[in-house]
Write an enzyme that holds these catalytic residues in place. Structure first.
Site, PDB file in Angstrom:
ATOM      1  CD  GLN A  12     -35.413 -50.317  57.765  1.00 52.16           C
ATOM      2  OE1 GLN A  12     -34.496 -51.028  58.186  1.00 52.16           O
ATOM      3  NE2 GLN A  12     -35.574 -49.072  58.150  1.00 52.16           N
ATOM      4  CG  ASP A  50     -27.056 -67.007  46.379  1.00 54.64           C
ATOM      5  OD1 ASP A  50     -26.377 -65.958  46.311  1.00 54.64           O
ATOM      6  OD2 ASP A  50     -26.803 -67.952  47.151  1.00 54.64           O
ATOM      7  CB  SER A  74     -28.627 -54.068  55.971  1.00 51.70           C
ATOM      8  OG  SER A  74     -29.614 -54.743  56.702  1.00 51.70           O
ATOM      9  CG  HIS A 112     -22.878 -48.367  60.530  1.00 54.66           C
ATOM     10  ND1 HIS A 112     -22.817 -47.925  61.831  1.00 54.66           N
ATOM     11  CD2 HIS A 112     -24.182 -48.371  60.176  1.00 54.66           C
ATOM     12  CE1 HIS A 112     -24.057 -47.682  62.262  1.00 54.66           C
ATOM     13  NE2 HIS A 112     -24.898 -47.950  61.267  1.00 54.66           N
ATOM     14  CE1 TYR A 135     -24.081 -53.132  56.328  1.00 59.30           C
ATOM     15  CE2 TYR A 135     -24.059 -51.578  58.157  1.00 59.30           C
ATOM     16  CZ  TYR A 135     -24.530 -51.953  56.914  1.00 59.30           C
ATOM     17  OH  TYR A 135     -25.434 -51.166  56.258  1.00 59.30           O
ATOM     18  CE  LYS A 139     -23.395 -52.208  52.953  1.00 61.81           C
ATOM     19  NZ  LYS A 139     -24.129 -52.623  51.743  1.00 61.81           N
ATOM     20  CB  CYS A 165     -33.242 -44.987  55.286  1.00 64.01           C
ATOM     21  SG  CYS A 165     -34.424 -44.560  54.012  1.00 64.01           S
ATOM     22  NE  ARG A 173     -26.055 -43.214  64.957  1.00 62.07           N
ATOM     23  CZ  ARG A 173     -26.511 -43.915  63.923  1.00 62.07           C
ATOM     24  NH1 ARG A 173     -27.777 -44.347  63.915  1.00 62.07           N
ATOM     25  NH2 ARG A 173     -25.728 -44.185  62.909  1.00 62.07           N
TER      26      ARG A 173
HETATM   27  C1  15L Z   1     -27.295 -49.035  58.616  1.00 58.70           C
HETATM   28  O1  15L Z   1     -26.364 -49.162  57.833  1.00 58.70           O
HETATM   29  C2  15L Z   1     -28.244 -50.145  58.871  1.00 58.70           C
HETATM   30  O2  15L Z   1     -28.460 -50.939  57.742  1.00 58.70           O
HETATM   31  C3  15L Z   1     -29.565 -49.669  59.441  1.00 58.70           C
HETATM   32  O3  15L Z   1     -30.238 -50.791  59.977  1.00 58.70           O
HETATM   33  C4  15L Z   1     -29.378 -48.593  60.522  1.00 58.70           C
HETATM   34  O4  15L Z   1     -28.769 -49.137  61.649  1.00 58.70           O
HETATM   35  C5  15L Z   1     -28.533 -47.448  59.983  1.00 58.70           C
HETATM   36  O5  15L Z   1     -27.339 -47.913  59.410  1.00 58.70           O
HETATM   37  C6  15L Z   1     -28.190 -46.424  61.074  1.00 58.70           C
HETATM   38  O6  15L Z   1     -27.009 -46.181  61.317  1.00 58.70           O
HETATM   39  O7  15L Z   1     -29.110 -45.865  61.658  1.00 58.70           O
END
Ligand code: 15L
Length: 269
Positions: A12, A50, A74, A112, A135, A139, A165, A173
């Site tokens: 994306q 990969d 993601s 996140h 997830y 990070k 993004c 939000r």
């Molecule tokens: C992210 O980390 C995700 O990759 C994206 O899909 C969105 O969900 C974004 O955060 C968000 O918090 O809006």
């Protein structure tokens, strides 16, 4: 001119960056994952593979000054996938950066990492992580890995805690989390051009009036956002809010609500 590598080029954010960096005429090598990329311009430097394989990483990073690392899982996924893509894959990428003399990595971190803070709190760059799932946790680990490669090997990193993004804000939000595409491109330009950043963690967010995140301390990057989700507020607030009560309470939105099992939302701490 600096040679740039972009991983996750078909994703994306990666596809927005790939198009824009090519249009700027930058020397770019773009990598897809399992599928090959169709060149967007004649002679475009593209590859795929990969990134858990050292040989693939070497093909991506040979002769590169700056890696924009957008590849990886993601969203929230089962642990084995997160471990393979976001932990193991990232170690291979940083090891490859070391082997190939890459000077700087832009690491796609995420909001996140802090998704369990309530929306009433404003966060500085040095706030404690409060991930909202595996997830986000991966990070946090990635940011620490970036720091380790700076401390041990002098590889610079910009860890960008990306907000939302998307082309335009579509839900309440986003009025706080939006990272507009124009600002994204300016941000990446600064990541390529800024003379010295060390290892920096920075919020990837526009100049939103309702932002929860404060970028003071990241001045070395020279990021000056211009977009503001407030311009879309009337339109967005006229529509429904897709989030549950838990999702509206925490900064991570729907991700925070995924595994939530407490019945004392908002309790101290
Ligand atoms: C992210 O980390 C995700 O990759 C994206 O899909 C969105 O969900 C974004 O955060 C968000 O918090 O809006």
């Amino acid at each position: 001119m600096k040679k740039i590598a972009l991983s996750g080029a078909s994703g994306q954010i990666g596809s927005v960056l790939r198009k824009a960096l090519l249009a700027q005429g930058l020397p770019l090598r773009s990598a897809g994952g399992t599928k090959s990329l169709t060149p967007l311009v004649d002679g475009e430097d593209v590859m795929h593979g990969d990134l858990r394989e050292a040989a693939v990483v070497d093909r991506l990073l040979g002769g590169v000054d700056v890696l924009i690392h957008m590849a990886g899982t993601s969203v929230e996924r089962p642990l084995p996938e997160i471990i393979e893509n976001n932990l193991r894959g990232l170690v291979e990428v940083y090891e490859g950066a070391r082997r190939n003399g890459v000077r700087r990595v832009v690491f796609a971190s995420s909001n996140h990492t802090i998704g369990m803070y309530p929306v009433t709190e404003k966060l500085a760059l040095d706030c404690m992580p409060r991930p909202d799932g595996l997830y986000g946790l991966s990070k946090v680990w990635g940011e620490a890995l970036a720091r380790m490669y700076w401390d041990l090997h002098g590889i610079e990193s910009v860890c960008v805690r990306i907000g939302s993004c998307v082309e335009r804000p579509t839900e309440p939000r986003h009025l706080s989390t939006w990272f507009g595409h124009q600002d994204l491109l300016h941000f990446i330009d600064r990541c390529i051009q800024a003379p010295a950043v060390g290892c920096l963690t920075v919020w990837g967010v526009s100049a939103n009036t309702r932002s929860w995140w404060d970028n003071r301390g990241a001045e070395a990057l020279g990021y000056q956002p211009r977009q503001n989700a407030e311009d879309f507020a009337a339109e967005v607030l006229a529509g429904p809010n897709p989030l549950t009560a838990v999702g509206q309470h925490f900064q991570g939105g729907s991700f925070s609500a995924l595994h939530y099992s407490r019945d004392d939302m908002g309790a101290p701490g």
